[in-house]
Design a protein around this motif. Sequence first.
Motif, PDB file in Angstrom:
ATOM      1  N   ARG A 206      -7.390  14.410 137.739  1.00  0.00           N
ATOM      2  CA  ARG A 206      -8.542  14.519 136.850  1.00  0.00           C
ATOM      3  C   ARG A 206      -9.028  15.952 136.680  1.00  0.00           C
ATOM      4  O   ARG A 206      -9.725  16.267 135.709  1.00  0.00           O
ATOM      5  N   THR A 207      -8.644  16.843 137.615  1.00  0.00           N
ATOM      6  CA  THR A 207      -9.073  18.241 137.487  1.00  0.00           C
ATOM      7  C   THR A 207      -8.405  18.940 136.299  1.00  0.00           C
ATOM      8  O   THR A 207      -8.854  20.004 135.881  1.00  0.00           O
ATOM      9  N   GLN A 208      -7.332  18.320 135.744  1.00  0.00           N
ATOM     10  CA  GLN A 208      -6.681  18.950 134.595  1.00  0.00           C
ATOM     11  C   GLN A 208      -7.592  18.968 133.369  1.00  0.00           C
ATOM     12  O   GLN A 208      -7.322  19.679 132.404  1.00  0.00           O
ATOM     13  N   ILE A 209      -8.697  18.243 133.450  1.00  0.00           N
ATOM     14  CA  ILE A 209      -9.660  18.276 132.339  1.00  0.00           C
ATOM     15  C   ILE A 209     -10.202  19.688 132.146  1.00  0.00           C
ATOM     16  O   ILE A 209     -10.579  20.074 131.037  1.00  0.00           O
ATOM     17  N   TYR A 210     -10.188  20.497 133.236  1.00  0.00           N
ATOM     18  CA  TYR A 210     -10.702  21.862 133.120  1.00  0.00           C
ATOM     19  C   TYR A 210      -9.749  22.759 132.333  1.00  0.00           C
ATOM     20  O   TYR A 210     -10.180  23.730 131.701  1.00  0.00           O
ATOM     21  N   ALA A 211      -8.478  22.444 132.348  1.00  0.00           N
ATOM     22  CA  ALA A 211      -7.528  23.176 131.508  1.00  0.00           C
ATOM     23  C   ALA A 211      -7.819  22.888 130.037  1.00  0.00           C
ATOM     24  O   ALA A 211      -7.850  23.800 129.196  1.00  0.00           O
ATOM     25  N   ALA A 212      -8.068  21.613 129.733  1.00  0.00           N
ATOM     26  CA  ALA A 212      -8.417  21.242 128.362  1.00  0.00           C
ATOM     27  C   ALA A 212      -9.760  21.856 127.962  1.00  0.00           C
ATOM     28  O   ALA A 212      -9.937  22.321 126.827  1.00  0.00           O
ATOM     29  N   TYR A 213     -10.673  21.884 128.911  1.00  0.00           N
ATOM     30  CA  TYR A 213     -12.003  22.457 128.660  1.00  0.00           C
ATOM     31  C   TYR A 213     -11.896  23.918 128.229  1.00  0.00           C
ATOM     32  O   TYR A 213     -12.491  24.329 127.227  1.00  0.00           O
ATOM     33  N   PHE A 214     -11.122  24.718 128.968  1.00  0.00           N
ATOM     34  CA  PHE A 214     -11.024  26.139 128.634  1.00  0.00           C
ATOM     35  C   PHE A 214     -10.162  26.380 127.392  1.00  0.00           C
ATOM     36  O   PHE A 214     -10.405  27.336 126.647  1.00  0.00           O
ATOM     37  N   GLU A 215      -9.178  25.523 127.144  1.00  0.00           N
ATOM     38  CA  GLU A 215      -8.440  25.640 125.890  1.00  0.00           C
ATOM     39  C   GLU A 215      -9.400  25.429 124.718  1.00  0.00           C
ATOM     40  O   GLU A 215      -9.351  26.153 123.715  1.00  0.00           O
ATOM     41  N   PHE A 216     -10.280  24.457 124.869  1.00  0.00           N
ATOM     42  CA  PHE A 216     -11.267  24.168 123.823  1.00  0.00           C
ATOM     43  C   PHE A 216     -12.246  25.332 123.661  1.00  0.00           C
ATOM     44  O   PHE A 216     -12.583  25.723 122.538  1.00  0.00           O
ATOM     45  N   CYS A 217     -12.697  25.913 124.784  1.00  0.00           N
ATOM     46  CA  CYS A 217     -13.624  27.058 124.724  1.00  0.00           C
ATOM     47  C   CYS A 217     -12.987  28.254 124.028  1.00  0.00           C
ATOM     48  O   CYS A 217     -13.609  28.905 123.168  1.00  0.00           O
ATOM     49  N   VAL A 235     -17.324  13.742 117.917  1.00  0.00           N
ATOM     50  CA  VAL A 235     -15.977  14.269 117.689  1.00  0.00           C
ATOM     51  C   VAL A 235     -15.303  13.448 116.600  1.00  0.00           C
ATOM     52  O   VAL A 235     -15.259  12.211 116.673  1.00  0.00           O
ATOM     53  N   SER A 236     -14.779  14.112 115.582  1.00  0.00           N
ATOM     54  CA  SER A 236     -14.012  13.442 114.540  1.00  0.00           C
ATOM     55  C   SER A 236     -12.633  14.097 114.477  1.00  0.00           C
ATOM     56  O   SER A 236     -12.473  15.161 113.867  1.00  0.00           O
ATOM     57  N   GLU A 237     -11.662  13.470 115.136  1.00  0.00           N
ATOM     58  CA  GLU A 237     -10.302  14.017 115.118  1.00  0.00           C
ATOM     59  C   GLU A 237      -9.687  13.898 113.727  1.00  0.00           C
ATOM     60  O   GLU A 237      -8.869  14.726 113.322  1.00  0.00           O
ATOM     61  N   GLU A 238     -10.084  12.882 112.998  1.00  0.00           N
ATOM     62  CA  GLU A 238      -9.560  12.680 111.652  1.00  0.00           C
ATOM     63  C   GLU A 238     -10.019  13.810 110.722  1.00  0.00           C
ATOM     64  O   GLU A 238      -9.226  14.368 109.952  1.00  0.00           O
ATOM     65  N   LYS A 239     -11.313  14.165 110.812  1.00  0.00           N
ATOM     66  CA  LYS A 239     -11.856  15.233 109.972  1.00  0.00           C
ATOM     67  C   LYS A 239     -11.694  16.613 110.600  1.00  0.00           C
ATOM     68  O   LYS A 239     -12.061  17.620 110.004  1.00  0.00           O
ATOM     69  N   LYS A 240     -11.180  16.647 111.832  1.00  0.00           N
ATOM     70  CA  LYS A 240     -10.932  17.894 112.564  1.00  0.00           C
ATOM     71  C   LYS A 240     -12.212  18.732 112.710  1.00  0.00           C
ATOM     72  O   LYS A 240     -12.249  19.911 112.386  1.00  0.00           O
ATOM     73  N   ASP A 264     -21.554  22.101 112.343  1.00  0.00           N
ATOM     74  CA  ASP A 264     -20.244  21.486 112.530  1.00  0.00           C
ATOM     75  C   ASP A 264     -19.236  22.599 112.788  1.00  0.00           C
ATOM     76  O   ASP A 264     -19.234  23.623 112.098  1.00  0.00           O
ATOM     77  N   VAL A 265     -18.395  22.391 113.796  1.00  0.00           N
ATOM     78  CA  VAL A 265     -17.347  23.354 114.120  1.00  0.00           C
ATOM     79  C   VAL A 265     -16.005  22.739 113.752  1.00  0.00           C
ATOM     80  O   VAL A 265     -15.681  21.619 114.197  1.00  0.00           O
ATOM     81  N   LEU A 266     -15.229  23.430 112.937  1.00  0.00           N
ATOM     82  CA  LEU A 266     -13.910  22.947 112.544  1.00  0.00           C
ATOM     83  C   LEU A 266     -12.913  23.205 113.670  1.00  0.00           C
ATOM     84  O   LEU A 266     -12.973  24.236 114.348  1.00  0.00           O
ATOM     85  N   LEU A 267     -12.004  22.270 113.855  1.00  0.00           N
ATOM     86  CA  LEU A 267     -11.057  22.344 114.968  1.00  0.00           C
ATOM     87  C   LEU A 267      -9.670  22.759 114.489  1.00  0.00           C
ATOM     88  O   LEU A 267      -9.095  22.130 113.593  1.00  0.00           O
ATOM     89  N   ASN A 268      -9.137  23.805 115.099  1.00  0.00           N
ATOM     90  CA  ASN A 268      -7.753  24.189 114.833  1.00  0.00           C
ATOM     91  C   ASN A 268      -6.817  23.361 115.710  1.00  0.00           C
ATOM     92  O   ASN A 268      -7.264  22.505 116.497  1.00  0.00           O
ATOM     93  N   ASP A 269      -5.524  23.598 115.611  1.00  0.00           N
ATOM     94  CA  ASP A 269      -4.556  22.784 116.349  1.00  0.00           C
ATOM     95  C   ASP A 269      -4.755  22.862 117.852  1.00  0.00           C
ATOM     96  O   ASP A 269      -4.575  21.870 118.569  1.00  0.00           O
ATOM     97  N   ARG A 270      -5.099  24.043 118.357  1.00  0.00           N
ATOM     98  CA  ARG A 270      -5.265  24.196 119.800  1.00  0.00           C
ATOM     99  C   ARG A 270      -6.499  23.443 120.299  1.00  0.00           C
ATOM    100  O   ARG A 270      -6.465  22.830 121.370  1.00  0.00           O
ATOM    101  N   ALA A 271      -7.573  23.492 119.535  1.00  0.00           N
ATOM    102  CA  ALA A 271      -8.770  22.745 119.914  1.00  0.00           C
ATOM    103  C   ALA A 271      -8.500  21.236 119.858  1.00  0.00           C
ATOM    104  O   ALA A 271      -8.951  20.470 120.727  1.00  0.00           O
TER     105      ALA A 271
END
Length: 376
Positions: A206-217, A235-240, A264-271
């Motif tokens: 479950r600690t791998q969530i911190y890797a996702a957290y910093f990728e998102f940051c 979160v809207s993955e469909e609308k990114k 609203d913050v738009l999400l790129n592929d990495r986010a």
Amino acid sequence: MGRKSMGLPDGVEARGEAVRIRFTWNGQRRSEPTPHKPTAKGLASAGSLCARVKEMIKLGVMTDDMYAQMFPNSNYNLDRKTPTFGEFSQTWLNSRDIVKETRDNYLAILNGVWMPALSSRRIDDITSADIRKIVASIEWDSPGIRRNAMDKLSSVLATAVMDGHMSRNPCKSMPRAKLPKRQVDPFERDEAERIIASMYEALIGRTQIYAAYFEFCFFTGMRPGEVRALKWSEVSEEKKRVHVCRQIVKGQLVERIKTKTVRDVLLNDRALHAIEVARSMASDGAEFVFTTAKGPGSWIASDSTTKKYFMASLVRLGIRRRRQYDCRHTYATMCLMANMNTAFIANQLGHSVQMLLSTYAKWINSTSDWAELSKL
């Protein structure tokens, strides 16, 4: 036994160790405390005071403000009495639409800095010289704390001016202290990629969530408190895109963000990849996106938790130590170096364009320096 036989002057009464005087004003019987003691000298002084008060009332020269000055400890509520600094500051604080943490900060500044010297002073009697003396008498921990205290006092007095209690704000004649601006210190794109990859490789369970957290940051530029407060419902993955409307302050959820304007913050592929990882790890009924706890209602309260994994990664990779907040600066500078529209970047970050230009001027210039030089 009457007052005369006790030797008390007319209109004077002794109550224990206190001496009061009695008189009629505006059709009402008044009994007010005096600073005198029930000694022969004190009773005589109180008698003189009482006679003077009655004479002023008889001549019609007693005013509300004069009454307040003569009897500062009176329980009588004067309709037009000018408030003391303590009274007005409390009214000012009560009228502010602010969260508890901000209110506590204001209260600590007022009580710790200004109340000891000004609480009983009539607010219209406070001068610039008074404020300078107070400021000079305090050993400030930092220029920032001093400026913050001055800003709060100026806000109180500015409101007193607007309410008609003062003719001018005495803080206006005192220049606002200039503070050295904290330098923006972003990571290089290569450093960011290495940090993210290192976390995905080193963290398990479950600690791998911190890797996702910093990728998102790194790839949204959201403030750390905004990321930790992000809910799946926003979160809207469909609308990114994600809707940013709250943050975490001192471990508590606050239903507003720093600029008080949701975005609203738009999400790129990495986010989006970070969101996918978080989604795969989310337990049934999870409310918050980035959390290691199971079940609803759990969030990462303290940034010390994320800091531990972040700093461990920097040490492991031999990358110079920087703040977690520099992930946000990294996103901003990557966008600028890619020549993206400044208005778009500012909106993503929740900045004004002016703030973006002043904060990241170095990187804005660097994107065009060689192009300008080539014109030569």
